[in-house]
Structures are given as C-alpha cells and as structure tokens.
Scaffold this motif. Structure first.
Motif, PDB file in Angstrom:
ATOM      1  N   SER A  21      50.633  39.798  17.444  1.00 51.36           N
ATOM      2  CA  SER A  21      49.574  40.823  17.452  1.00 51.36           C
ATOM      3  C   SER A  21      48.322  40.318  18.148  1.00 51.36           C
ATOM      4  CB  SER A  21      49.229  41.241  16.020  1.00 51.36           C
ATOM      5  OG  SER A  21      50.314  41.880  15.396  1.00 51.36           O
ATOM      6  N   MET A  22      47.939  39.070  17.845  1.00 49.64           N
ATOM      7  CA  MET A  22      46.755  38.490  18.468  1.00 49.64           C
ATOM      8  C   MET A  22      46.980  38.285  19.961  1.00 49.64           C
ATOM      9  SD  MET A  22      45.791  35.716  15.489  1.00 49.64           S
ATOM     10  CE  MET A  22      44.423  34.980  16.386  1.00 49.64           C
ATOM     11  N   GLY A  23      48.180  37.830  20.327  1.00 49.55           N
ATOM     12  CA  GLY A  23      48.471  37.632  21.745  1.00 49.55           C
ATOM     13  C   GLY A  23      48.420  38.926  22.513  1.00 49.55           C
ATOM     14  N   THR A  24      49.037  39.981  21.946  1.00 52.00           N
ATOM     15  CA  THR A  24      49.035  41.284  22.607  1.00 52.00           C
ATOM     16  C   THR A  24      47.616  41.807  22.780  1.00 52.00           C
ATOM     17  OG1 THR A  24      51.207  41.801  21.671  1.00 52.00           O
ATOM     18  CG2 THR A  24      49.880  43.652  22.462  1.00 52.00           C
ATOM     19  N   ALA A  25      46.818  41.713  21.714  1.00 51.15           N
ATOM     20  CA  ALA A  25      45.456  42.267  21.747  1.00 51.15           C
ATOM     21  C   ALA A  25      44.510  41.434  22.609  1.00 51.15           C
ATOM     22  CB  ALA A  25      44.908  42.368  20.323  1.00 51.15           C
ATOM     23  N   ILE A  26      44.454  40.139  22.344  1.00 50.65           N
ATOM     24  CA  ILE A  26      43.470  39.268  23.002  1.00 50.65           C
ATOM     25  C   ILE A  26      43.810  39.049  24.476  1.00 50.65           C
ATOM     26  CG2 ILE A  26      42.452  36.966  23.022  1.00 50.65           C
ATOM     27  CD1 ILE A  26      42.908  36.910  19.962  1.00 50.65           C
ATOM     28  N   ILE A  27      45.074  38.745  24.753  1.00 49.43           N
ATOM     29  CA  ILE A  27      45.454  38.439  26.141  1.00 49.43           C
ATOM     30  C   ILE A  27      45.386  39.697  27.016  1.00 49.43           C
ATOM     31  CG2 ILE A  27      47.254  37.550  27.648  1.00 49.43           C
ATOM     32  CD1 ILE A  27      45.986  35.420  25.907  1.00 49.43           C
ATOM     33  N   THR A  28      45.768  40.853  26.469  1.00 48.64           N
ATOM     34  CA  THR A  28      45.659  42.098  27.237  1.00 48.64           C
ATOM     35  C   THR A  28      44.207  42.415  27.556  1.00 48.64           C
ATOM     36  OG1 THR A  28      47.658  42.971  26.179  1.00 48.64           O
ATOM     37  CG2 THR A  28      46.228  44.558  27.276  1.00 48.64           C
ATOM     38  N   SER A  29      43.326  42.226  26.554  1.00 49.73           N
ATOM     39  CA  SER A  29      41.897  42.451  26.770  1.00 49.73           C
ATOM     40  C   SER A  29      41.344  41.478  27.817  1.00 49.73           C
ATOM     41  CB  SER A  29      41.143  42.290  25.448  1.00 49.73           C
ATOM     42  OG  SER A  29      39.761  42.512  25.621  1.00 49.73           O
ATOM     43  N   TYR A  30      41.771  40.224  27.722  1.00 50.62           N
ATOM     44  CA  TYR A  30      41.348  39.201  28.694  1.00 50.62           C
ATOM     45  C   TYR A  30      41.808  39.583  30.107  1.00 50.62           C
ATOM     46  CZ  TYR A  30      41.313  34.592  31.005  1.00 50.62           C
ATOM     47  OH  TYR A  30      41.114  33.547  31.877  1.00 50.62           O
ATOM     48  N   TRP A  31      43.037  40.080  30.205  1.00 52.89           N
ATOM     49  CA  TRP A  31      43.600  40.520  31.489  1.00 52.89           C
ATOM     50  C   TRP A  31      42.754  41.632  32.105  1.00 52.89           C
ATOM     51  CZ3 TRP A  31      47.130  44.987  32.435  1.00 52.89           C
ATOM     52  CH2 TRP A  31      47.752  44.933  33.682  1.00 52.89           C
ATOM     53  N   GLU A  32      42.384  42.621  31.291  1.00 54.52           N
ATOM     54  CA  GLU A  32      41.570  43.739  31.790  1.00 54.52           C
ATOM     55  C   GLU A  32      40.187  43.261  32.232  1.00 54.52           C
ATOM     56  OE1 GLU A  32      42.398  46.738  32.336  1.00 54.52           O
ATOM     57  OE2 GLU A  32      44.180  47.186  31.144  1.00 54.52           O
ATOM     58  N   HIS A  33      39.568  42.408  31.436  1.00 55.68           N
ATOM     59  CA  HIS A  33      38.218  41.948  31.767  1.00 55.68           C
ATOM     60  C   HIS A  33      38.210  41.053  33.008  1.00 55.68           C
ATOM     61  CE1 HIS A  33      37.189  43.412  27.703  1.00 55.68           C
ATOM     62  NE2 HIS A  33      35.951  43.472  28.166  1.00 55.68           N
ATOM     63  N   ARG A  34      39.222  40.189  33.144  1.00 59.45           N
ATOM     64  CA  ARG A  34      39.294  39.365  34.346  1.00 59.45           C
ATOM     65  C   ARG A  34      39.548  40.221  35.590  1.00 59.45           C
ATOM     66  NH1 ARG A  34      36.780  35.009  34.716  1.00 59.45           N
ATOM     67  NH2 ARG A  34      38.145  34.348  36.427  1.00 59.45           N
ATOM     68  N   ALA A  35      40.322  41.303  35.444  1.00 58.82           N
ATOM     69  CA  ALA A  35      40.560  42.214  36.567  1.00 58.82           C
ATOM     70  C   ALA A  35      39.258  42.878  37.001  1.00 58.82           C
ATOM     71  CB  ALA A  35      41.593  43.265  36.179  1.00 58.82           C
ATOM     72  N   GLN A  36      38.447  43.295  36.037  1.00 50.84           N
ATOM     73  CA  GLN A  36      37.153  43.889  36.359  1.00 50.84           C
ATOM     74  C   GLN A  36      36.250  42.885  37.080  1.00 50.84           C
ATOM     75  OE1 GLN A  36      35.563  45.407  32.669  1.00 50.84           O
ATOM     76  NE2 GLN A  36      37.362  46.686  32.287  1.00 50.84           N
ATOM     77  N   PHE A  37      36.284  41.627  36.592  1.00 52.64           N
ATOM     78  CA  PHE A  37      35.473  40.568  37.208  1.00 52.64           C
ATOM     79  C   PHE A  37      35.900  40.340  38.660  1.00 52.64           C
ATOM     80  CE2 PHE A  37      35.380  36.023  38.339  1.00 52.64           C
ATOM     81  CZ  PHE A  37      34.006  35.777  38.290  1.00 52.64           C
ATOM     82  N   HIS A  38      37.209  40.221  38.895  1.00 53.68           N
ATOM     83  CA  HIS A  38      37.707  39.976  40.248  1.00 53.68           C
ATOM     84  C   HIS A  38      37.487  41.195  41.153  1.00 53.68           C
ATOM     85  CE1 HIS A  38      39.375  36.055  39.507  1.00 53.68           C
ATOM     86  NE2 HIS A  38      40.148  36.491  38.527  1.00 53.68           N
ATOM     87  N   HIS A  39      37.597  42.386  40.595  1.00 54.93           N
ATOM     88  CA  HIS A  39      37.361  43.599  41.373  1.00 54.93           C
ATOM     89  C   HIS A  39      35.919  43.625  41.880  1.00 54.93           C
ATOM     90  CE1 HIS A  39      36.811  47.834  42.384  1.00 54.93           C
ATOM     91  NE2 HIS A  39      38.124  47.960  42.404  1.00 54.93           N
ATOM     92  N   ALA A  40      34.985  43.282  40.996  1.00 53.13           N
ATOM     93  CA  ALA A  40      33.573  43.270  41.389  1.00 53.13           C
ATOM     94  C   ALA A  40      33.321  42.239  42.490  1.00 53.13           C
ATOM     95  CB  ALA A  40      32.699  42.971  40.175  1.00 53.13           C
ATOM     96  N   ASN A  41      33.928  41.044  42.351  1.00 49.86           N
ATOM     97  CA  ASN A  41      33.736  39.996  43.354  1.00 49.86           C
ATOM     98  C   ASN A  41      34.340  40.378  44.703  1.00 49.86           C
ATOM     99  OD1 ASN A  41      32.336  38.318  41.673  1.00 49.86           O
ATOM    100  ND2 ASN A  41      34.057  36.957  41.216  1.00 49.86           N
ATOM    101  N   LEU A  42      35.536  40.956  44.656  1.00 55.82           N
ATOM    102  CA  LEU A  42      36.195  41.349  45.912  1.00 55.82           C
ATOM    103  C   LEU A  42      35.463  42.508  46.582  1.00 55.82           C
ATOM    104  CD1 LEU A  42      39.928  41.147  44.758  1.00 55.82           C
ATOM    105  CD2 LEU A  42      38.786  39.600  46.364  1.00 55.82           C
ATOM    106  N   ALA A  43      34.968  43.439  45.777  1.00 57.43           N
ATOM    107  CA  ALA A  43      34.285  44.615  46.325  1.00 57.43           C
ATOM    108  C   ALA A  43      32.999  44.241  47.042  1.00 57.43           C
ATOM    109  CB  ALA A  43      33.993  45.610  45.199  1.00 57.43           C
ATOM    110  N   GLU A  44      32.400  43.119  46.637  1.00 58.04           N
ATOM    111  CA  GLU A  44      31.167  42.676  47.295  1.00 58.04           C
ATOM    112  C   GLU A  44      31.387  42.356  48.774  1.00 58.04           C
ATOM    113  OE1 GLU A  44      29.671  39.368  45.112  1.00 58.04           O
ATOM    114  OE2 GLU A  44      28.982  40.570  43.415  1.00 58.04           O
ATOM    115  N   ASN A  45      32.655  42.034  49.111  1.00 63.97           N
ATOM    116  CA  ASN A  45      32.952  41.677  50.509  1.00 63.97           C
ATOM    117  C   ASN A  45      33.259  42.890  51.388  1.00 63.97           C
ATOM    118  OD1 ASN A  45      32.771  38.807  50.221  1.00 63.97           O
ATOM    119  ND2 ASN A  45      34.726  38.850  49.124  1.00 63.97           N
TER     120      ASN A  45
END
Length: 517
Positions: free
Chosen positions: A419-443
C-alpha cells in the motif's frame, strides 16, 4: 465446526506423508494465491464496474480500498484468532466465508452491496494467507520447511503480477462478475481438501477474553492509515485536511495500541514478537523491500500504458516473464535455503533487484517489448532470493505457538509495504514528471535551435501553430515521464541495496524452535 470434528488436539503433529504433503502444498498455495490475487485483479476493472453499477470511477476505487482496509485491520489479529479457534478451524472458516463473499460480489446488483461484500472478503480473507503458510510448515519435516516456504512465498509474488493481466482479460472477454466468481470452485476445492488433510491436526485453542480496547484502537489506527494511503494521491496528500486528520488519528491510535498491547495480559496483537531480533530485522526488510518491489511494479505498467501506448494486456505480458521465472526459482531456492546463509541469499536478491532497477533506469522511450520483457528476468532472480530468506529469518527462533501471530504480522507488513509503495512511489512518479516537464519546457524557446528545428519540421508537415505546440507538449510530457520512471526505478534499486545492511543484524541459525514433546 465443533472441536470433535477436527480430532487430535495435540500441537505436535508428525509431517504428512510425501504424497499428501504434495497435495497440501498445492491446495494451500492455491488458497494463498486466490486471496492475494483479489487484491490486484479488481484494479483494471474499476472503470467497467463503476460504469455498470452507475457510480463515478473515483467512487469505484472504494471496491479496492474497502477490501484492503478490512484485510489490513484483521491481519494483525490472526495470532489471537488462531489461538482462540485453532489454526485449522480458522483457515476453514476464513476460506468458507471468503468464498461466500466472492459469490456475493459476483452477484452484487448495486455498488453498495458490492462494497459490503468486499469488506467481508477482506475480513475473512485475512486469515487465509498466514494460516496457509502456518499449515504448510506444519505438513513438512524441519529439513524440508525451506522448500515449503519457497513454494508458498512464490504465490505471493506471482499473484500481484498475474492479477491485473487476468482481470483485464476477464473484463474484456467475459464480464467483471467473473473476476469474483472464479473464486468459487477454487474455494470449494480448498475447503474439501484441507478438511481431508488437516482434520486430525488441529492445534489447541485457548478461550482468551476479547481485548475490545485493542480491537477498537486497531480498527481506527490501521483503518485510517490504509484509507490515507489509498486516497492520499487523489486528495493531494497533506494539502488535504482529510489526509491530515487521518494521519493524526492513525498515529495517535497506533501509538496507544502498541502501549496497550505491550502491557495487556491477553493482547489482541502480540507486539512482544518484535523483541525477537530476527523477527524485527525481517519485518523491517519486508516492509521496505515490499514498498520498493510493489512501487516499481505499479509505476512500470502505468508508464507503459500511458506513455508507450501499451494495452493493459500487453503491459501485463511485459511484466509476467519475471514473475514466471520467480515461480520456478522459488522452490529451488527454498529447497536449498537450509544449506545457505539466508542473509547472503537475501543480499544477493537485493543486489539483483538493484541491477534490474539500474538497467531499467537507462531505458528511453524507444525501448522495445523484447528488451522490456527480458529485463524482467533479472527481477525474477532477485525476487526469488528476496521474499523467501526474509520470511525464513523473520520466523526463525519462534515457537509453534508464536508462529500464527508472526505469520499474521508478517503478512500485515507485506500488505502495508504494498500500500505504501503504491501510494508513495506513484505520487513520487507524478511529482518528478511535473518537475522534469517544467525543466524541459524551459528549453522550448526561440533561442533554442533544436526545439525550433523540431517545430519547423512539424510546420512543414502542414500542422498549424496550435497543433504544433500541442504535439511539442506531448513529446515533452512523454520525455518527462520517461525521466520520472528512470528516477523511480533508481530510487527503488537504492532502497533494495540499503537493505543489505540491516539484514546482517539477524543472528543465525535460522530455524524454528521445535514443539514440546
């Protein structure tokens, strides 16, 4: 079921003959597999179930949450229930009512009735997993119990991998009702054969008083924690007053529960098990290791389906190869675990999973099916050498009277880890995607030549300005999730490597204490 029907009440039973032992292994493994399968088989069918029963998809996820919450609350109570009812009787009652609840799920005319039936599945299914493990160990001589544990452990690995694939196929080709109704023949076979094999092998029962305070604290603490984990990502975690309230309630209830059970004369949950060094080490490794294993196994098929265009069936096929190898290797590792140092086997398992995670962290969005599937073979080797030695270490040095409670807590920690893996890792995946999207979009600016060249090529293909921007954004999003998936796999690999330190705090020999003659 009265006690006379189960014959001899002695706790010290001889092993079953080899032919009956094989039958017991198959039927108990089948019961454990069926139970764990029901944790994941519903996942891919939620949209269909919700639409058929007239509720929103978000509301439909309670078909998963209700089962998980009920089972999480009941698992720590397994030891107390086994002591009060007897291990064989608890397994029989659990399996019978789990099967009946499956029938109610399959025939549910409304979502409310489905939820009630899923709660019953969780309540009664909780006793099946630890009791199947305990009874399987009882059927084998001490020198072959590693083989028994290896076979049993592999059912817990295969079921979460096979569940989504099976659920998707049944929903697409039959009807969602059959994801529950397939339990009926399996449950019936398990009841008949387990009764025939174990009716004269019941363990003593002691009529302990009910710890109502402990029961209330357990229900509130574990129930709040499970709902928090299931709904955290959907409600944006601690930005939600609901999640904050659940966190506070869960923390307070669980702390008071531990204190209460520590001093209670007849505890509902035997927290003193954690004073055994090996059980404590095994429990920590089970929780963290399961978090990494399930977290990576949830995110990877999500990435395949949302970003690479895989269907649920093909994503399941990609994941399945590692599970198949793990199933075949489990008994081999189990048969030889007594000749090996369980700590070394676990360390090898952690390392192989870390290698698998590192290889996956190098993938690009052009990776093909063959590469994805064959890489899972490395994971299969790692998991084959992961669950079994941890269970062996955790249960070593425990008496038969402690085994049921320890198996229940071990299963509880595995469920919490998933349960913790599903919740925490999925949330981490979404947040890291947002972070990388913002960095890539700057270019994506007029001064960045590669971006402008790509957009000019799209324009030459006849795409208008808005369509070009939309296509560019889609590429950026795809790369952001690719990088995020790489981050997740690397993180899960690091978590596994870190477990190679605490596992060596366990102290051998890793054998159970024999029953008194």
């Amino acid at each position: 079921m009265n006690s006379k029907r189960f014959g001899n009440r002695s706790h010290n039973h001889p092993p079953l003959p080899p032919n009956l032992r094989l039958m017991a292994t198959m039927v108990l493994g089948m019961a454990s597999f069926m139970n764990i399968l029901d944790l994941t088989i519903v996942n891919v069918s939620v949209p269909t179930i919700a639409g058929d029963l007239g509720v929103a998809p978000a509301q439909g996820t309670w078909a998963i949450t209700s089962y998980a919450v009920a089972e999480a609350i009941m698992l720590p109570m397994t030891g107390w229930l086994a002591g009060r009812l007897g291990q064989v009787r608890l397994f029989m009652i659990s399996t019978a009512f789990f099967t009946l609840a499956s029938l109610l799920c399959g025939l549910a005319p409304s979502f409310q009735i489905l939820l009630a039936a899923r709660v019953l599945q969780g309540v009664f299914g909780a006793g099946m997993i630890p009791m199947s493990q305990t009874l399987m160990l009882q059927a084998y001589p001490p020198e072959k119990q590693g083989l028994a544990t290896g076979i049993w452990a592999m059912t817990t690995v295969a079921a979460p991998i096979i569940g989504p694939l099976t659920g998707g196929w049944i929903t697409d080709n039959l009807s969602w009702h059959w994801i529950f109704l397939i339990n009926l023949p399996v449950g019936a076979i398990c009841l008949v054969l387990v009764y025939a094999l174990f009716k004269n092998r019941e363990t003593p029962s002691v009529q302990k008083p009910v710890d109502f305070v402990g029961l209330g604290l357990l229900a509130v603490g574990v129930g709040s924690l499970q709902i928090l984990l299931d709904k955290g990502n959907e409600l944006d975690w601690f930005n939600s007053p609901t999640i904050v309230a659940l966190s506070v309630v869960s923390a307070i209830a669980l702390v008071i529960l531990v204190i209460w059970e520590w001093y209670d004369e007849h505890p509902l949950v035997d927290v003193h098990l954690f004073t055994h060094r090996n059980f404590l080490v095994g429990s920590i490794c089970m929780l963290v290791g399961t978090l990494a294993f399930f977290g990576s196994n949830v995110v990877f098929p999500l990435w395949l389906q949302t970003q690479l265009g895989y269907t649920s069936e093909w994503a399941g096929r990609t994941m399945a190869l590692g599970g198949v190898l793990a199933v075949f290797m489990g008994p081999i590792v189990g048969a030889n675990i007594g000749r090996l140092d369980a700590r070394a086997v676990a360390t090898f398992g952690f390392s192989m999973f870390a290698v698998y995670a590192y290889v996956c962290a190098q993938f690009t969005s052009e990776v093909d099916f063959a590469t994805l599937a064959t890489t899972r073979l490395i994971m299969g080797v790692g998991i084959s050498c992961f669950f079994l030695p941890i269970i062996t270490i955790a249960l070593s040095g425990l008496s038969p009277q402690e085994m049921a409670g320890a198996s229940g807590l071990n299963s509880f920690l595995r469920n919490m880890g998933s349960s913790m893996g599903t919740a925490i890792i999925t949330s981490y995946w979404e947040h890291r995607a947002q972070f990388h999207h913002a960095n890539l979009a700057e270019n994506i600016t007029s001064s960045y030549a590669p971006a402008q060249s790509y957009m000019n090529q799209l324009g030459q293909l006849g795409l208008g300005h808005d369509a070009t921007l939309a296509m560019t954004n889609r590429v950026v999003e795809s790369q952001a999730y690719m990088l995020s998936t790489n981050n997740v796999m690397l993180t899960c690999g690091i978590l596994m490597v870190c477990l190679a330190v605490p596992i060596w705090f366990a102290k051998g020999p890793f054998v159970r204490v024999a029953a008194d003659h």
